[in-house]
Design a protein around this motif. Structure first.
Motif, PDB file in Angstrom:
ATOM      1  N   ARG A 226     -43.986 -59.529 -27.801  1.00 39.47           N
ATOM      2  CA  ARG A 226     -43.096 -58.513 -28.368  1.00 39.47           C
ATOM      3  C   ARG A 226     -42.166 -57.948 -27.294  1.00 39.47           C
ATOM      4  O   ARG A 226     -40.981 -57.713 -27.545  1.00 39.47           O
ATOM      5  N   ALA A 227     -42.699 -57.711 -26.097  1.00 42.27           N
ATOM      6  CA  ALA A 227     -41.875 -57.171 -25.007  1.00 42.27           C
ATOM      7  C   ALA A 227     -40.782 -58.158 -24.606  1.00 42.27           C
ATOM      8  O   ALA A 227     -39.631 -57.774 -24.377  1.00 42.27           O
ATOM      9  N   LEU A 228     -41.127 -59.449 -24.520  1.00 36.56           N
ATOM     10  CA  LEU A 228     -40.138 -60.445 -24.124  1.00 36.56           C
ATOM     11  C   LEU A 228     -39.069 -60.636 -25.197  1.00 36.56           C
ATOM     12  O   LEU A 228     -37.893 -60.815 -24.880  1.00 36.56           O
TER      13      LEU A 228
ATOM     14  N   GLY B 187     -37.932 -66.074 -17.389  1.00 30.32           N
ATOM     15  CA  GLY B 187     -38.406 -65.179 -18.445  1.00 30.32           C
ATOM     16  C   GLY B 187     -38.545 -65.885 -19.778  1.00 30.32           C
ATOM     17  O   GLY B 187     -39.503 -65.646 -20.525  1.00 30.32           O
ATOM     18  N   ILE B 188     -37.604 -66.792 -20.077  1.00 31.73           N
ATOM     19  CA  ILE B 188     -37.700 -67.559 -21.319  1.00 31.73           C
ATOM     20  C   ILE B 188     -38.915 -68.483 -21.275  1.00 31.73           C
ATOM     21  O   ILE B 188     -39.604 -68.686 -22.279  1.00 31.73           O
ATOM     22  N   THR B 189     -39.205 -69.040 -20.091  1.00 29.62           N
ATOM     23  CA  THR B 189     -40.398 -69.877 -19.943  1.00 29.62           C
ATOM     24  C   THR B 189     -41.666 -69.071 -20.215  1.00 29.62           C
ATOM     25  O   THR B 189     -42.592 -69.546 -20.893  1.00 29.62           O
ATOM     26  N   LEU B 190     -41.708 -67.837 -19.697  1.00 31.09           N
ATOM     27  CA  LEU B 190     -42.867 -66.980 -19.955  1.00 31.09           C
ATOM     28  C   LEU B 190     -43.009 -66.656 -21.436  1.00 31.09           C
ATOM     29  O   LEU B 190     -44.117 -66.405 -21.921  1.00 31.09           O
ATOM     30  N   LEU B 191     -41.869 -66.657 -22.144  1.00 28.46           N
ATOM     31  CA  LEU B 191     -41.902 -66.355 -23.573  1.00 28.46           C
ATOM     32  C   LEU B 191     -42.673 -67.422 -24.348  1.00 28.46           C
ATOM     33  O   LEU B 191     -43.386 -67.123 -25.306  1.00 28.46           O
ATOM     34  N   PHE B 192     -42.553 -68.678 -23.908  1.00 28.79           N
ATOM     35  CA  PHE B 192     -43.160 -69.778 -24.644  1.00 28.79           C
ATOM     36  C   PHE B 192     -44.490 -70.245 -24.045  1.00 28.79           C
ATOM     37  O   PHE B 192     -45.294 -70.871 -24.740  1.00 28.79           O
ATOM     38  N   GLU B 193     -44.713 -69.974 -22.761  1.00 30.83           N
ATOM     39  CA  GLU B 193     -45.943 -70.433 -22.117  1.00 30.83           C
ATOM     40  C   GLU B 193     -46.855 -69.238 -21.837  1.00 30.83           C
ATOM     41  O   GLU B 193     -46.420 -68.218 -21.323  1.00 30.83           O
TER      42      GLU B 193
ATOM     43  N   ILE C 168     -43.471 -56.903 -18.525  1.00 29.14           N
ATOM     44  CA  ILE C 168     -42.767 -58.174 -18.376  1.00 29.14           C
ATOM     45  C   ILE C 168     -41.444 -58.067 -19.117  1.00 29.14           C
ATOM     46  O   ILE C 168     -41.418 -57.790 -20.317  1.00 29.14           O
ATOM     47  N   SER C 169     -40.348 -58.259 -18.399  1.00 29.31           N
ATOM     48  CA  SER C 169     -39.036 -58.308 -19.030  1.00 29.31           C
ATOM     49  C   SER C 169     -38.490 -59.718 -18.873  1.00 29.31           C
ATOM     50  O   SER C 169     -39.132 -60.591 -18.287  1.00 29.31           O
ATOM     51  N   LEU C 170     -37.288 -59.942 -19.392  1.00 27.16           N
ATOM     52  CA  LEU C 170     -36.715 -61.277 -19.323  1.00 27.16           C
ATOM     53  C   LEU C 170     -36.346 -61.653 -17.887  1.00 27.16           C
ATOM     54  O   LEU C 170     -36.252 -62.841 -17.571  1.00 27.16           O
ATOM     55  N   ARG C 171     -36.183 -60.668 -17.015  1.00 32.26           N
ATOM     56  CA  ARG C 171     -35.791 -60.964 -15.627  1.00 32.26           C
ATOM     57  C   ARG C 171     -36.879 -60.625 -14.616  1.00 32.26           C
ATOM     58  O   ARG C 171     -37.018 -61.303 -13.609  1.00 32.26           O
ATOM     59  N   MET C 172     -37.662 -59.603 -14.866  1.00 31.67           N
ATOM     60  CA  MET C 172     -38.628 -59.123 -13.884  1.00 31.67           C
ATOM     61  C   MET C 172     -40.033 -59.047 -14.468  1.00 31.67           C
ATOM     62  O   MET C 172     -40.211 -58.826 -15.668  1.00 31.67           O
ATOM     63  N   THR C 173     -41.016 -59.220 -13.583  1.00 31.92           N
ATOM     64  CA  THR C 173     -42.410 -58.939 -13.915  1.00 31.92           C
ATOM     65  C   THR C 173     -42.879 -57.816 -12.993  1.00 31.92           C
ATOM     66  O   THR C 173     -42.711 -57.891 -11.773  1.00 31.92           O
ATOM     67  N   TYR C 174     -43.431 -56.766 -13.586  1.00 29.54           N
ATOM     68  CA  TYR C 174     -43.854 -55.583 -12.831  1.00 29.54           C
ATOM     69  C   TYR C 174     -45.369 -55.646 -12.654  1.00 29.54           C
ATOM     70  O   TYR C 174     -46.118 -55.694 -13.637  1.00 29.54           O
ATOM     71  N   ILE C 175     -45.806 -55.639 -11.399  1.00 31.26           N
ATOM     72  CA  ILE C 175     -47.228 -55.788 -11.075  1.00 31.26           C
ATOM     73  C   ILE C 175     -47.682 -54.591 -10.251  1.00 31.26           C
ATOM     74  O   ILE C 175     -47.070 -54.265  -9.224  1.00 31.26           O
ATOM     75  N   ARG C 176     -48.739 -53.940 -10.700  1.00 29.07           N
ATOM     76  CA  ARG C 176     -49.305 -52.803  -9.976  1.00 29.07           C
ATOM     77  C   ARG C 176     -50.302 -53.339  -8.961  1.00 29.07           C
ATOM     78  O   ARG C 176     -51.311 -53.931  -9.293  1.00 29.07           O
TER      79      ARG C 176
ATOM     80  N   PRO D 133     -39.120 -61.119  -9.358  1.00 23.26           N
ATOM     81  CA  PRO D 133     -38.193 -61.845 -10.232  1.00 23.26           C
ATOM     82  C   PRO D 133     -38.889 -63.043 -10.877  1.00 23.26           C
ATOM     83  O   PRO D 133     -39.654 -63.755 -10.206  1.00 23.26           O
ATOM     84  N   ASN D 134     -38.650 -63.257 -12.157  1.00 24.26           N
ATOM     85  CA  ASN D 134     -39.324 -64.348 -12.858  1.00 24.26           C
ATOM     86  C   ASN D 134     -38.985 -65.712 -12.275  1.00 24.26           C
ATOM     87  O   ASN D 134     -39.789 -66.639 -12.353  1.00 24.26           O
ATOM     88  N   GLY D 135     -37.793 -65.835 -11.683  1.00 23.47           N
ATOM     89  CA  GLY D 135     -37.413 -67.105 -11.079  1.00 23.47           C
ATOM     90  C   GLY D 135     -38.212 -67.430  -9.836  1.00 23.47           C
ATOM     91  O   GLY D 135     -38.225 -68.590  -9.390  1.00 23.47           O
ATOM     92  N   ASP D 136     -38.880 -66.432  -9.237  1.00 25.79           N
ATOM     93  CA  ASP D 136     -39.684 -66.653  -8.029  1.00 25.79           C
ATOM     94  C   ASP D 136     -41.139 -66.962  -8.345  1.00 25.79           C
ATOM     95  O   ASP D 136     -41.926 -67.196  -7.431  1.00 25.79           O
TER      96      ASP D 136
END
Length: 271
Positions: A64-66, A118-124, A147-155, A165-168
């Motif tokens: 839902r977030a993505l 981010g799109i990859t995370l949406l499907f996998e 998790i957003s389309l560009r960034m993943t936030y990790i505590r 960044p999702n690309g990393d």
């Protein structure tokens, strides 16, 4: 039909006119994107629909977030194109878009890579909100908060917030989805008491408890013969996240049994 509004509208082709038209365009597209997001959630991402695919609550929340992030990004992009269309002829606009895409490919490759990630995370189903992960390429360890389309936030484990960044994201170590945890125990005993120790260990492994998924193994890592003491490792695989409780229980049983057989042992926890 709306002639009564004319006196209140700014003159055509003025700055105020374009500002008003651009604002209205952006609001209309934003409302449309929000509506589409709600429709997608109810039609495809509802609890009933997702439960049919045996998706966990964390995975449902992540999807839902993505999807929200994706629709928001598309809304901004479409608004920009529509606003540009107010100033540029359609034929020139397509030429501009072609040049813009080429320039974007060279100058903004990291951002494009982040969105594609981010799109990859949406499907996998690599990880979900609440999972404890390690991003190997960045040596980041912590729990996924957003998790957003560009960034993943990790505590992080020390309370800090990592923005990755999702690309990393290339190598992911997901602690939450493990099947077992190591609960091995190392003990050093006098070689003269080795027979009594083996009797105790075989008693322990005959009934290690329900939280142990395999029969424990008894090994000697150094394989040294004739020494005053012998170090033995009891390799134990506990159910995931149950290792501390299993290790504590087995150490208590070993200590009591070794004391009963008059074996002096030094127990040492081992991950």
């Amino acid at each position: 039909m709306f002639d009564w509004l004319q006196p209140y509208l700014p003159p055509a082709n003025s700055i105020a006119y374009y500002l008003l038209r651009g604002t209205i365009t952006f609001l209309v597209v934003a409302v449309a994107a929000r509506t589409i997001s709600i429709v997608i959630r109810r039609a495809f991402l509802s609890n009933a629909q997702l439960l049919r695919h045996n998706l966990s609550e964390r995975r449902r929340t992540t999807l839902r977030a993505l999807v929200s992030s994706l629709t928001n990004g598309l809304a901004i992009l479409i608004s920009l194109f529509l606003i540009l269309g107010m100033f540029v002829q359609p034929s020139a606009l397509f030429t501009f878009l072609g040049l813009f895409s080429a320039g974007l490919g060279f100058s903004a490759r990291p951002y494009v890579s982040d969105f594609l990630g981010g799109i990859t995370l949406l499907f996998e189903d690599q990880f979900a909100l609440g999972d404890k992960v390690e991003i190997g390429d960045r040596q980041v360890v912590g729990c996924v908060e957003r998790i957003s389309l560009r960034m993943t936030y990790i505590r992080g484990e020390s309370g800090e917030l990592w923005l990755v960044p999702n690309g990393d994201i290339r190598t992911i170590r997901n602690f939450t989805r493990g099947k077992w945890s190591p609960a091995s125990i190392k003990l050093t005993v006098p070689t003269t008491k080795l027979d009594e120790t083996m009797v105790v260990l075989h008693q322990i492994i005959s009934d290690p408890g329900d939280d142990v998924i395999e029969t424990p193994e008894i090994i000697s890592e150094d394989g040294e013969i004739g020494a005053v003491t012998t170090t033995i490792t009891l390799k134990v695989k506990a159910r995931y996240s149950m290792a501390p409780a299993v290790r504590e229980r087995l150490i208590t049983q070993l200590q009591a049994a070794l004391t009963e057989h008059h074996v002096l042992a030094a127990d040492e926890n081992r991950e």
